[in-house]
Write an enzyme that holds these catalytic residues in place. Structure first.
Site, PDB file in Angstrom:
ATOM      1  N   HIS A 294       0.848  -1.198   0.000  1.00 53.84           N
ATOM      2  CA  HIS A 294       0.000   0.000   0.000  1.00 53.84           C
ATOM      3  C   HIS A 294       0.883   1.248   0.000  1.00 53.84           C
ATOM      4  CE1 HIS A 294      -4.022  -1.738   0.434  1.00 53.84           C
ATOM      5  NE2 HIS A 294      -3.490  -2.643   1.228  1.00 53.84           N
TER       6      HIS A 294
ATOM      7  N   ASP B  57      -0.036  -4.882   5.707  1.00 54.86           N
ATOM      8  CA  ASP B  57      -1.021  -5.800   5.132  1.00 54.86           C
ATOM      9  C   ASP B  57      -0.950  -5.820   3.611  1.00 54.86           C
ATOM     10  OD1 ASP B  57      -1.914  -3.080   5.259  1.00 54.86           O
ATOM     11  OD2 ASP B  57      -3.915  -3.737   4.656  1.00 54.86           O
ATOM     12  N   GLU B  58      -1.465  -6.885   3.055  1.00 56.75           N
ATOM     13  CA  GLU B  58      -1.819  -7.020   1.638  1.00 56.75           C
ATOM     14  C   GLU B  58      -0.667  -6.721   0.676  1.00 56.75           C
ATOM     15  OE1 GLU B  58      -6.609  -6.377   1.609  1.00 56.75           O
ATOM     16  OE2 GLU B  58      -5.405  -4.563   1.411  1.00 56.75           O
ATOM     17  N   ASN B  59       0.504  -7.230   0.973  1.00 55.06           N
ATOM     18  CA  ASN B  59       1.579  -7.252  -0.024  1.00 55.06           C
ATOM     19  C   ASN B  59       1.406  -8.540  -0.816  1.00 55.06           C
ATOM     20  OD1 ASN B  59       3.955  -7.301  -1.519  1.00 55.06           O
ATOM     21  ND2 ASN B  59       5.197  -7.971   0.228  1.00 55.06           N
TER      22      ASN B  59
END
Length: 667
Positions: free
Chosen positions: A245, A308-310
């Protein structure tokens, strides 16, 4: 209930209509009588007295004067007093995790007394006293009661995503007052993401320069927010999302990216590929410098790094990163991420900070003083606690996913069946209600948060046994009006700018009959993005429509009546059906300006069909004449079609009740 109220002992009969206390206190004892609130109402400070206590008292009395239309002058007196506040001391100069927020409140017919060990406890008790004051036939009064109260969890937060759609200081500041009203005590600011770098950096001004045209919080504004939060006993926790992000970081510092640039701030939503390269010394140097600057700006002990969310695509494609992993014995991307988090934790420790991150940071190599923020659920939260980590829960509390308050009310950081030992359970600190802003700009933000966030506040403050959903909704409806006194603008939207008055009235009725689609379905129906206009049906509709859900409940209640008693209740239901139908007919006749408007018009047409089907089924049910099989089949087809959302990205929450109505009318 004769002897207990939601798990709290009652010494005498409770009032006919209990006040709308929310969160519900730990212990409540109702007594007969009430304390009249009139122009003679005065407050006396019998214990510790300081500027923070006086400021909090002033805010409460401002709202009480607005509610009652009375003028309490002078407000504070040296002797006597209707409400006596006995505060033992100041408490922490700045709010800290684990501060004592307890208080006791006793209301008698001749006066009230609030006792607290510190100012924050007194502020919490003042909010409860204010909720007790309601209008009666002979004026305003607070019922006689003894309350002993303290929170179940020490971490009770609201997360404001400032990065996607920028939320200016006035939005954040007014939400602090609403948070305080329902005893939330953590403001979590999500300040960077792919779509924006929303905080001024004086050491690295190039970072926030990429968002200068769309909104940045100046450090002076941050200090103002922190000061206002401190006055209200609310901690402020910043979040700077790394290593994923991170597109907004990379827009000004492409040299720390895992893949070659250039990069520009993203306008689309979703999980994007760009990610920092954790193996580059330049990455840790930039983060060390920036985190040091932010650690000095934000006084709280906790510092959120996202994590988060790599999706790993750019890491997997990088020869440099693959070689680094091999050379350091890091077999997986998860191991590399844990190594990176260890470096960040060491940087933060130099500034006296504890690292907080989303679920993905959980790893055996994570420093044990880190806090795991769970978006996946109580299971992952329990796993973190079992491994020795403190944790907070957000799964179930996502306000932007439009779930009803009852769903959030059912989500518990420590459910009754929790497998945790007492030692492990003590690591569960509480939870936060996130409000991600992909689909909410500054006009819409309050509308999406309140009043549902109050249900989350109750789950995190009140005893686990407080679980009566029907009573929660009764109180939530009344708290809704009181929240408006704090200044939040949840009742000021929608405005229907650009529509004629008659059209706006019809659209308001249409919007009240639907809700936005749930979870992550809207991006499948509408493009979205930073430039996407947020001013159509899905943006006008409440996340939880009270009229639509009450209509469904009225249908179910009507179906419970004996067949010979249904005719008497028919007209009341038909009035609602007729009003919806008339509004839907007008809305269906409006011009379609774009794809969303086409979806809105199709939704209106479907509502007309649903109203016709509902009227037919109601009349059949009232008369005792069953629907013919072919007619019932056609109505079921309409219900099935209406369950499929249009391009307007809304749904009809009363469809299940209509299905039950048709089934009953067919028998």
């Amino acid at each position: 209930m004769a002897g207990f109220l939601m798990g709290s002992p009652i010494l005498r009969a409770e009032p006919t209509a209990r006040p709308a206390l929310m969160p519900w206190p730990a212990h409540v004892e109702w007594r007969e009588g009430a304390l009249a609130i009139d122009a003679g109402f005065r407050v006396r400070l019998a214990g510790h007295d300081d500027a923070r206590l006086r400021a909090g008292l002033g805010r409460v009395l401002d709202r009480l004067e607005k509610r009652t239309a009375l003028d309490f002058a002078p407000r504070v007196v040296a002797s006597g007093g209707t409400l006596v506040i006995a505060c033992d001391g100041p408490g922490s100069a700045r709010p800290q995790l684990g501060d004592d927020e307890s208080y006791t409140l006793q209301v008698r017919t001749d006066g009230a007394e609030l006792r607290a060990p510190n100012v924050v406890g007194a502020l919490r008790g003042l909010e409860t006293f204010l909720q007790l004051v309601e209008k009666r036939a002979d004026g305003f009064a607070a019922p006689c009661v003894t309350i002993r109260d303290a929170p179940r969890f020490p971490w009770r937060g609201l997360m404001i995503d400032v990065a996607r759609h920028f939320q200016p200081p006035e939005v954040i500041l007014r939400n602090l007052d609403a948070m305080a009203a329902v005893k939330l005590n953590v403001l979590h600011l999500h300040l960077t993401d792919d779509q924006g770098f929303r905080i001024e950096s004086r050491t690295h001004p190039e970072l926030h320069a990429v968002s200068a045209g769309s909104g940045v919080l100046a450090q002076a504004e941050i200090k103002r927010i922190i000061a206002a939060a401190t006055e209200r006993g609310i901690r402020v926790v910043p979040e700077f999302d790394v290593p994923g992000h991170a597109t907004a970081w990379l827009a000004s510092h492409p040299e720390i990216a895992s893949a070659p640039g250039p990069y520009t701030v993203a306008k689309a939503w979703g999980v994007l590929d760009p990610v920092m390269d954790p193996t580059r010394p330049e990455t840790l140097a930039l983060l060390g410098s920036f985190f040091g600057e932010m650690a000095a700006l934000f006084p709280d002990e906790f510092f959120h790094i996202g994590g988060d969310e790599n999706n790993g695509k750019h890491w997997n494609a990088s020869t440099r990163i693959r070689e680094f992993k091999y050379g350091h014995g890091l077999a997986t991307n998860e191991a590399l991420h844990a190594w990176f988090n260890g470096q960040l934790a060491a940087i933060l420790a130099q500034h006296g900070k504890r690292l907080v991150g989303w679920d993905e940071i959980l790893h055996p190599d994570l420093p044990r003083n880190a806090v795991v923020h769970s978006w996946r659920g109580p299971g992952s939260l329990a796993q973190a606690a079992q491994q020795g980590f403190a944790g907070i829960l957000s799964a179930g509390y996502y306000l932007d996913l439009h779930y009803p308050a009852a769903d959030a009310y059912a989500a518990d950081p420590l459910p009754a069946h929790s497998p945790l030992t007492p030692e492990q359970a003590a690591r569960v600190l509480g939870g936060e209600a996130p409000m991600w802003t992909e689909w909410a700009d500054a006009r819409i933000f309050d509308f999406r948060v309140w009043p549902r966030a109050a249900a989350v506040a109750e789950r995190l403050w009140s005893p686990r046994e407080v679980r009566d959903v029907t009573d929660m909704y009764r109180r939530l409806a009344r708290i809704d009006a009181q929240l408006a006194e704090t200044g939040v603008q949840h009742r000021a939207w929608p405005r229907f700018d650009g529509f004629a008055a008659e059209d706006a009235a019809a659209l308001r009725v249409l919007a009240a009959a639907v809700e936005p689609v749930k979870r992550y379905r809207r991006p499948q129906l509408q493009k979205g993005g930073a430039d996407f206009p947020l001013n159509d049906l899905a943006d006008w509709a409440h996340s939880e429509s009270r009229p639509a859900r009450e209509f469904a409940a009225r249908i179910d209640d009507w179906l419970e009546l004996p067949a010979d008693a249904r005719a008497a209740g028919l007209d009341d239901l038909l009035v609602t059906v007729a009003a919806w139908r008339a509004a839907a007919v007008r809305a269906a006749g409006m011009p379609a300006r774009d794809h969303r408007a086409e979806g809105r018009i199709e939704t209106a047409r479907r509502l007309v069909e649903l109203c016709d089907a509902t009227e037919r089924a109601l009349r059949a049910g009232a008369s005792g004449a069953a629907l013919a099989p072919d007619e019932a089949a056609r109505i079921r087809e309409r219900l099935a079609a209406a369950a499929q959302p249009t391009a307007a990205a809304v749904e009809f929450p009363f469809l299940p009740a209509l299905g039950r109505l048709v089934a009953a009318a067919t028998r």
